[in-house]
Design an enzyme around this catalytic site. Structure first.
Site, PDB file in Angstrom:
ATOM      1  N   LEU A   1       1.603 -38.026 -39.353  1.00  0.00           N
ATOM      2  CA  LEU A   1       1.272 -39.318 -38.745  1.00  0.00           C
ATOM      3  C   LEU A   1       1.838 -40.370 -39.682  1.00  0.00           C
ATOM      4  O   LEU A   1       1.859 -40.173 -40.906  1.00  0.00           O
ATOM      5  CB  LEU A   1      -0.247 -39.501 -38.654  1.00  0.00           C
ATOM      6  CG  LEU A   1      -1.008 -38.696 -37.604  1.00  0.00           C
ATOM      7  CD1 LEU A   1      -2.478 -39.101 -37.607  1.00  0.00           C
ATOM      8  CD2 LEU A   1      -0.421 -38.874 -36.213  1.00  0.00           C
ATOM      9  N   ASP A   2       2.277 -41.495 -39.132  1.00  0.00           N
ATOM     10  CA  ASP A   2       2.801 -42.574 -39.968  1.00  0.00           C
ATOM     11  C   ASP A   2       1.691 -43.111 -40.877  1.00  0.00           C
ATOM     12  O   ASP A   2       0.507 -42.953 -40.586  1.00  0.00           O
ATOM     13  CB  ASP A   2       3.313 -43.726 -39.091  1.00  0.00           C
ATOM     14  CG  ASP A   2       4.481 -43.288 -38.219  1.00  0.00           C
ATOM     15  OD1 ASP A   2       5.139 -42.291 -38.570  1.00  0.00           O
ATOM     16  OD2 ASP A   2       4.702 -43.950 -37.191  1.00  0.00           O
ATOM     17  N   LYS A   3       2.124 -43.817 -41.913  1.00  0.00           N
ATOM     18  CA  LYS A   3       1.170 -44.362 -42.894  1.00  0.00           C
ATOM     19  C   LYS A   3       0.088 -45.223 -42.215  1.00  0.00           C
ATOM     20  O   LYS A   3      -1.076 -45.184 -42.593  1.00  0.00           O
ATOM     21  CB  LYS A   3       1.957 -45.188 -43.922  1.00  0.00           C
ATOM     22  CG  LYS A   3       1.159 -45.648 -45.102  1.00  0.00           C
ATOM     23  CD  LYS A   3       2.072 -46.349 -46.093  1.00  0.00           C
ATOM     24  CE  LYS A   3       1.279 -47.163 -47.063  1.00  0.00           C
ATOM     25  NZ  LYS A   3       2.128 -47.976 -47.942  1.00  0.00           N
TER      26      LYS A   3
ATOM     27  N   LYS B   1       6.220 -45.547 -31.447  1.00  0.00           N
ATOM     28  CA  LYS B   1       6.665 -46.904 -31.801  1.00  0.00           C
ATOM     29  C   LYS B   1       8.047 -47.165 -31.206  1.00  0.00           C
ATOM     30  O   LYS B   1       8.304 -48.233 -30.620  1.00  0.00           O
ATOM     31  CB  LYS B   1       6.701 -47.083 -33.315  1.00  0.00           C
ATOM     32  CG  LYS B   1       5.290 -47.102 -33.894  1.00  0.00           C
ATOM     33  CD  LYS B   1       5.292 -47.162 -35.393  1.00  0.00           C
ATOM     34  CE  LYS B   1       3.859 -47.058 -35.891  1.00  0.00           C
ATOM     35  NZ  LYS B   1       3.753 -46.528 -37.219  1.00  0.00           N
TER      36      LYS B   1
ATOM     37  N   HIS C   1       8.469 -41.601 -35.760  1.00  0.00           N
ATOM     38  CA  HIS C   1       8.028 -42.882 -35.182  1.00  0.00           C
ATOM     39  C   HIS C   1       8.159 -42.890 -33.653  1.00  0.00           C
ATOM     40  O   HIS C   1       8.478 -43.918 -33.064  1.00  0.00           O
ATOM     41  CB  HIS C   1       8.866 -44.047 -35.719  1.00  0.00           C
ATOM     42  CG  HIS C   1       8.632 -44.387 -37.168  1.00  0.00           C
ATOM     43  ND1 HIS C   1       7.478 -44.089 -37.831  1.00  0.00           N
ATOM     44  CD2 HIS C   1       9.420 -45.032 -38.057  1.00  0.00           C
ATOM     45  CE1 HIS C   1       7.568 -44.516 -39.089  1.00  0.00           C
ATOM     46  NE2 HIS C   1       8.736 -45.081 -39.251  1.00  0.00           N
TER      47      HIS C   1
END
Ligand code: URA
Length: 233
Positions: free
Chosen positions: A102-104, A186, A183
């Site tokens: 998962l992204d930050k 997004k 990502h």
């Protein structure tokens, strides 16, 4: 298996620490202190007590974590806090890693395990395991946006696979993906001239994020969840 290997795999002590603690009489096998830590033990039959606490051997560990913002999905990082930093030192296991990324700034369900084969199976695109994300977008989504996202959009040279999008408000909804490009959500929203402002994973295959876990908290998977992890296709 060797006692020091077992203790190291369970995250209790390195081999040299085990040797030192054994010399100090801090490791008991079936009630008797062992002087050397390289003795053979049967993890299914022998009772091992390490510094006063019973050690139960399990080959694989499965942890459900509710990831907060600001942590990277990695095992170590020179600058950032990692999801592994959220697990107490006494519960660390050798080889523990996050199953998928998962992204930050993405929140929610992360599974940590040392079961490399199981994780690989789950993440392999050929198994089409679905992941559900709650999202909020900057701008309202039109019906056409939803149709494009569901059909697949170009995220910079890659055309995303069909997915499902359910709106729960003008700018909010749930998106179900069976793949996980960098990502991805997004970039998908950018492809329809919008922007993600909130993203949270709420399920991974049939495993659902436990609503009792606060951000940053974790627990072991239940027996049933472990079976879902190892058996789901
Ligand atoms: N898609 C993203 O853009 N980010 C994530 O963390 C997961 C899916």
């Amino acid at each position: 298996m060797r006692l020091d290997k077992l203790l190291s795999q369970m995250g209790k002590a390195t081999r040299s620490e085990s040797a030192r603690l054994a010399r100090m009489g801090k490791i008991l096998v079936n009630g008797t202190p062992v002087k050397k830590s390289d003795v053979q033990v049967d993890p299914d039959k022998d009772e091992i007590v390490f510094c006063g606490a019973k050690v139960t051997y399990k080959e694989f560990t499965y942890i459900m974590l509710n990831k907060p913002e600001g942590y990277v999905s990695a095992t170590d990082d020179p600058r950032e806090k990692t999801v592994l930093d959220l697990v107490d030192p006494e519960d660390q296991r050798k080889g523990l890693f996050p199953c998928g990324r998962l992204d930050k700034n993405t929140l929610g369900l992360v599974i940590l395990t040392n079961d490399g084969e199981g994780a690989h199976r789950l993440l392999s695109p050929k198994h089409h395991v679905s992941k559900v994300y709650k999202f909020e977008a900057k701008l309202p989504l039109t019906k056409e946006d939803v149709a494009s996202l569901e059909k697949g959009v170009d995220i910079g040279g890659y055309f995303t696979k069909p997915c499902s999008v359910t709106l729960t408000g003008e700018r909010t909804g749930e998106i179900t993906l069976t793949e996980g490009k960098y990502h991805q959500i997004k970039r998908m929203l950018e492809a329809v001239n919008n922007k993600i402002t909130y993203l949270e994973r709420i399920s991974f295959g049939k495993i659902l994020l436990d609503p009792c876990l606060k951000r940053g908290e974790w627990r072991y998977l239940t027996k049933e969840e472990e079976e879902l992890f190892t058996n789901q296709q």
